[in-house]
Enzyme design. Structure first.
Site: not given
Ligand code: GLU
Length: 484
Positions: A261-262
């Site tokens: 995830s970012k």
């Protein structure tokens, strides 16, 4: 295997290609190359609320940057185009209506409010939150239609969607090339919306219609889509389409095993480009997410498999991909990238560095300095950190030099005497000076290094001084004594 056709189907909803999509693209590309098939790019842009301007162009450019060149796609066309879903709307509508005619789908007139209320009631009752089929029942002439539904239907502005009519019992099964037999109970499969009220298909309808129309033989995609596959299989069956082979690859994970995830890892390739990772190194790192060279392969570098795309094509088998991959570890990517930098020949590396910095710095100076730092950098962006002093005199010094100025003067006087400005002669001259002044070599050279580069760590000093030139070196040292 004959006439292999595989595809990736990215959605233009982010700032660039997602690293997970690159992984999927790599496996599809390798598979196509291995079996002399075709690799196709289709843009899935039916979710109009998430579109990002310019995203498609960046995705295609990034695929080329990786060398994952495709045989058919939106910009180059091909026999089954267009390759952008928003340009194929009639096809989806046609098939959605065909499904309704055959009784495999139905019109649904529920409003967002109805759906939300249904959901809340299901949550309160501890039931799975699936569409309860009330519009299907209506179609089947059930008598207990809610009056509000009848009223809405009578209105000319009523909006509708088309939903898949999933059987209430039985199971939907398929054989996944990576996971083996996968089975889902139909009662847990939602009556998926196929056509939205804006006339656009959902992913589920469009993906099936297009994979069939584009004659895709193998659907190789991330594990995220595994639970969608039974819905797709029902659609294939209901439309009388031949099923492709499915293979769901492991998703990339953060070191804590959560989905990449970012927040925990950069996910857009634009970031990797901005850091100066080399495309081949990223692909090599990605290849190792769930796959490795056969046991008897002997090309390891310090225990890590470093290989070319051609080698991967030779050894890769989809069935060897594991269902769970290791974490995507940036430190390991750094290491692999460093190895790739060292394997790059100097002239190519020089061009890469020159272009990485948008041709801002003189090519000649980059050409001369690259060999000095090639062994030391992990990413192209490390170049300037080490070499900034070649382009501008230091403004700060990591060690205070104010009490060393008489030594600096001695150095200037000694260097002035040098006729041949070559690294070895400079070194010799400086060593002699250190000896005659009775200063420890390590201490002497640390002072000299900081005086010239500003830093305690730098590329080899004598070579650096040679490249800087006699005048520049002496000016830098003189300026030090003047400015104090
Ligand atoms: N549009 C989907 C994505 O963004 C494609 C999934 C698939 O390959 O079926 O990844």
């Amino acid at each position: 295997m004959n006439n292999i056709r595989v595809r990736i189907a990215p959605s233009p909803t982010g700032e660039d290609l997602h690293i997970g999509n690159v992984y999927t693209a790599l496996l599809n590309f390798i598979f196509a190359c291995k079996y002399h098939g075709k690799f196709i790019v289709r843009i899935e842009d039916t979710d109009r609320t998430r579109l990002v301007q310019g995203s498609m162009a960046r995705i295609l450019k990034t695929l080329h940057w990786f060398g994952l060149n495709y045989d058919e796609g939106p910009d180059i066309g091909g026999p089954y185009g267009p390759y952008i879903q928003s340009e194929r709307l009639d096809l989806y509508k046609h098939h959605a209506e065909e499904l309704v005619r055959k009784g495999f789908a139905y019109y649904c007139y529920c409003t967002p409010g109805d759906l939300e209320q249904m959901r809340q009631e299901q949550i309160a009752a501890g039931k799975p939150t699936l569409y309860d089929g009330r519009c299907k029942q209506d179609k089947e002439q059930r008598t207990e239609n809610p009056p509000s539904l009848k009223l809405r239907r009578a209105s000319r502005e009523q909006k509708y969607v088309i939903r898949l009519n999933v059987p209430d019992d039985g199971t939907t099964e398929f054989n996944d090339l990576i996971r083996g037999k996968v089975s889902f109970q139909n009662r847990l499969i939602d009556d998926q919306v196929l056509l939205k009220s804006d006339g656009f298909p959902t992913y589920h309808l469009a993906v099936v219609v297009d994979d069939c129309a584009m004659k895709i033989t193998h659907v190789i995609r991330a594990e995220d889509w595994l639970s969608s596959t039974p819905k797709h299989i029902l659609i294939y069956k209901y439309l009388g389409f031949e099923l492709p082979v499915f293979a769901h690859t492991p998703i990339l994970r953060n070191p804590d095993r959560s989905k990449l995830s970012k927040r925990k890892n950069p996910v857009w390739i634009s970031w990797y480009k901005s850091q100066g990772y080399l495309p081949e190194a990223i692909l090599n790192h990605l290849a190792l997410m769930g796959w490795s060279m056969p046991e008897n392969w002997s090309g390891k570098t310090n225990g890590v498999e470093i290989f070319t795309i051609d080698e991967m094509i030779k050894y890769f088998e989809l069935k060897d991909v594991k269902t769970v991959g290791p974490a995507f570890d940036l430190k390991k990517l750094d290491w692999i990238n460093g190895e790739y930098i060292r394997m790059t020949n100097n002239s190519k590396l020089t061009t890469q560095i020159y272009e990485f910095y948008d041709k801002k710095y003189p090519l000649e100076l980059i050409t001369r300095t690259t060999p000095l730092i090639k062994e030391r950098i992990k990413k192209l962006s490390d170049y300037f950190i080490l070499c900034q002093f070649f382009f501008e005199a230091p403004k700060e010094y990591e060690i205070p030099l104010s009490d060393k100025l008489s030594l600096v003067k001695d150095i200037v006087n000694s260097l002035k005497m040098l006729n041949t400005w070559k690294a070895d002669k400079i070194g010799e001259n400086m060593l002699n000076l250190a000896t005659s002044l009775n200063i420890k070599n390590s201490e002497f050279f640390m002072i000299l290094r900081v005086a010239i580069t500003g830093k305690k760590i730098s590329p080899p000093l004598n070579e650096s001084m040679e490249i800087l030139g006699k005048k520049e070196v002496i000016d830098r040292l003189n300026n030090l004594t003047l400015s104090k």
